[in-house]
Design a protein around this motif. Structure first.
Motif, mmCIF file in Angstrom:
data_model
loop_
_atom_site.group_PDB
_atom_site.id
_atom_site.type_symbol
_atom_site.label_atom_id
_atom_site.label_comp_id
_atom_site.label_asym_id
_atom_site.label_seq_id
_atom_site.Cartn_x
_atom_site.Cartn_y
_atom_site.Cartn_z
ATOM 1 N N LYS A 178 45.629 57.618 35.736
ATOM 2 C CA LYS A 178 47.085 57.769 35.692
ATOM 3 C C LYS A 178 47.791 56.898 36.715
ATOM 4 O O LYS A 178 48.930 56.481 36.491
ATOM 5 C CB LYS A 178 47.469 59.230 35.918
ATOM 6 C CG LYS A 178 47.138 60.121 34.753
ATOM 7 C CD LYS A 178 47.524 61.553 35.035
ATOM 8 C CE LYS A 178 47.104 62.455 33.890
ATOM 9 N NZ LYS A 178 47.405 63.860 34.171
ATOM 10 N N THR A 179 47.160 56.613 37.857
ATOM 11 C CA THR A 179 47.826 55.874 38.925
ATOM 12 C C THR A 179 47.401 54.409 39.025
ATOM 13 O O THR A 179 48.056 53.646 39.717
ATOM 14 C CB THR A 179 47.574 56.549 40.285
ATOM 15 O OG1 THR A 179 46.168 56.601 40.530
ATOM 16 C CG2 THR A 179 48.139 57.957 40.311
ATOM 17 N N HIS A 180 46.336 54.009 38.369
ATOM 18 C CA HIS A 180 45.841 52.635 38.478
ATOM 19 C C HIS A 180 45.717 52.014 37.088
ATOM 20 O O HIS A 180 45.562 52.710 36.092
ATOM 21 C CB HIS A 180 44.475 52.604 39.165
ATOM 22 C CG HIS A 180 44.515 53.022 40.594
ATOM 23 N ND1 HIS A 180 44.427 54.336 40.981
ATOM 24 C CD2 HIS A 180 44.636 52.297 41.724
ATOM 25 C CE1 HIS A 180 44.496 54.408 42.284
ATOM 26 N NE2 HIS A 180 44.624 53.173 42.772
ATOM 27 N N ALA A 181 45.740 50.705 37.071
ATOM 28 C CA ALA A 181 45.563 49.974 35.816
ATOM 29 C C ALA A 181 44.094 50.015 35.384
ATOM 30 O O ALA A 181 43.191 50.130 36.211
ATOM 31 C CB ALA A 181 46.018 48.533 35.976
ATOM 32 N N PHE A 182 43.899 49.910 34.107
ATOM 33 C CA PHE A 182 42.555 49.981 33.539
ATOM 34 C C PHE A 182 42.044 48.587 33.168
ATOM 35 O O PHE A 182 41.011 48.442 32.537
ATOM 36 C CB PHE A 182 42.617 50.891 32.315
ATOM 37 C CG PHE A 182 41.383 51.690 32.062
ATOM 38 C CD1 PHE A 182 40.801 52.444 33.052
ATOM 39 C CD2 PHE A 182 40.806 51.701 30.813
ATOM 40 C CE1 PHE A 182 39.667 53.187 32.820
ATOM 41 C CE2 PHE A 182 39.681 52.452 30.568
ATOM 42 C CZ PHE A 182 39.116 53.196 31.568
ATOM 43 N N ASN A 183 42.781 47.546 33.565
ATOM 44 C CA ASN A 183 42.439 46.172 33.174
ATOM 45 C C ASN A 183 41.110 45.707 33.751
ATOM 46 O O ASN A 183 40.344 45.031 33.062
ATOM 47 C CB ASN A 183 43.540 45.215 33.619
ATOM 48 C CG ASN A 183 44.852 45.510 32.930
ATOM 49 O OD1 ASN A 183 44.876 46.104 31.872
ATOM 50 N ND2 ASN A 183 45.938 45.109 33.548
ATOM 51 N N ILE A 184 40.830 46.027 34.994
ATOM 52 C CA ILE A 184 39.599 45.568 35.634
ATOM 53 C C ILE A 184 38.379 46.107 34.887
ATOM 54 O O ILE A 184 37.414 45.383 34.638
ATOM 55 C CB ILE A 184 39.567 45.987 37.116
ATOM 56 C CG1 ILE A 184 40.682 45.266 37.871
ATOM 57 C CG2 ILE A 184 38.217 45.699 37.738
ATOM 58 C CD1 ILE A 184 40.851 45.722 39.297
ATOM 59 N N PHE A 185 38.423 47.369 34.495
ATOM 60 C CA PHE A 185 37.305 47.950 33.750
ATOM 61 C C PHE A 185 37.131 47.255 32.405
ATOM 62 O O PHE A 185 36.010 47.008 31.962
ATOM 63 C CB PHE A 185 37.538 49.449 33.552
ATOM 64 C CG PHE A 185 36.454 50.128 32.788
ATOM 65 C CD1 PHE A 185 35.225 50.356 33.369
ATOM 66 C CD2 PHE A 185 36.650 50.539 31.483
ATOM 67 C CE1 PHE A 185 34.207 50.986 32.669
ATOM 68 C CE2 PHE A 185 35.655 51.163 30.775
ATOM 69 C CZ PHE A 185 34.423 51.389 31.369
ATOM 70 N N GLY A 186 38.234 46.948 31.755
ATOM 71 C CA GLY A 186 38.166 46.262 30.459
ATOM 72 C C GLY A 186 37.515 44.899 30.580
ATOM 73 O O GLY A 186 36.633 44.537 29.782
ATOM 74 N N TRP A 187 37.929 44.107 31.568
ATOM 75 C CA TRP A 187 37.317 42.797 31.781
ATOM 76 C C TRP A 187 35.842 42.913 32.160
ATOM 77 O O TRP A 187 35.014 42.106 31.721
ATOM 78 C CB TRP A 187 38.075 42.015 32.848
ATOM 79 C CG TRP A 187 39.348 41.433 32.308
ATOM 80 C CD1 TRP A 187 40.602 41.821 32.610
ATOM 81 C CD2 TRP A 187 39.464 40.386 31.349
ATOM 82 N NE1 TRP A 187 41.505 41.080 31.906
ATOM 83 C CE2 TRP A 187 40.831 40.182 31.119
ATOM 84 C CE3 TRP A 187 38.544 39.595 30.656
ATOM 85 C CZ2 TRP A 187 41.302 39.226 30.236
ATOM 86 C CZ3 TRP A 187 39.016 38.644 29.770
ATOM 87 C CH2 TRP A 187 40.375 38.459 29.560
ATOM 88 N N TYR A 188 35.521 43.925 32.955
ATOM 89 C CA TYR A 188 34.125 44.154 33.336
ATOM 90 C C TYR A 188 33.271 44.406 32.090
ATOM 91 O O TYR A 188 32.182 43.857 31.955
ATOM 92 C CB TYR A 188 34.052 45.330 34.306
ATOM 93 C CG TYR A 188 32.717 46.006 34.395
ATOM 94 C CD1 TYR A 188 31.651 45.400 35.036
ATOM 95 C CD2 TYR A 188 32.520 47.264 33.824
ATOM 96 C CE1 TYR A 188 30.420 46.024 35.115
ATOM 97 C CE2 TYR A 188 31.302 47.888 33.897
ATOM 98 C CZ TYR A 188 30.254 47.275 34.540
ATOM 99 O OH TYR A 188 29.050 47.893 34.600
ATOM 100 N N ARG A 189 33.769 45.233 31.184
ATOM 101 C CA ARG A 189 33.008 45.553 29.976
ATOM 102 C C ARG A 189 32.870 44.346 29.058
ATOM 103 O O ARG A 189 31.818 44.134 28.453
ATOM 104 C CB ARG A 189 33.676 46.702 29.213
ATOM 105 C CG ARG A 189 33.698 48.012 29.977
ATOM 106 C CD ARG A 189 32.345 48.501 30.336
ATOM 107 N NE ARG A 189 31.624 48.866 29.154
ATOM 108 C CZ ARG A 189 30.352 49.176 29.100
ATOM 109 N NH1 ARG A 189 29.652 49.200 30.192
ATOM 110 N NH2 ARG A 189 29.766 49.482 27.979
ATOM 111 N N ILE A 190 33.918 43.537 28.959
ATOM 112 C CA ILE A 190 33.850 42.335 28.123
ATOM 113 C C ILE A 190 32.822 41.358 28.681
ATOM 114 O O ILE A 190 31.989 40.825 27.935
ATOM 115 C CB ILE A 190 35.239 41.679 28.011
ATOM 116 C CG1 ILE A 190 36.157 42.562 27.164
ATOM 117 C CG2 ILE A 190 35.136 40.278 27.411
ATOM 118 C CD1 ILE A 190 37.604 42.148 27.184
ATOM 119 N N ILE A 191 32.850 41.132 29.980
ATOM 120 C CA ILE A 191 31.905 40.193 30.604
ATOM 121 C C ILE A 191 30.473 40.714 30.508
ATOM 122 O O ILE A 191 29.553 39.973 30.151
ATOM 123 C CB ILE A 191 32.308 39.921 32.065
ATOM 124 C CG1 ILE A 191 33.621 39.142 32.094
ATOM 125 C CG2 ILE A 191 31.216 39.175 32.810
ATOM 126 C CD1 ILE A 191 34.244 39.036 33.465
#
Length: 44
Positions: free
Chosen positions: A20-33
């Motif tokens: 709720k307080t942080h963006a989820f973008n880093i996790f998404g890029w981690y999973r793609i890589i």
């Protein structure tokens, strides 16, 4: 079993608060890589 249930409830609440307080973008890029690396390693 009770300890696992209590621990999982605590971790789920902690993770939901983080999401709720942080963006989820880093996790998404981690999973793609990571997925790309795994696919490339299977092809080679």
């Amino acid at each position: 079993m009770v300890t696992a249930f209590i621990t999982s409830m605590f971790v789920i609440r902690l993770l939901m608060g983080y999401i709720k307080t942080h963006a989820f973008n880093i996790f998404g890029w981690y999973r793609i890589i990571l997925g790309s690396i795994i696919l490339i390693s299977f092809w080679v």
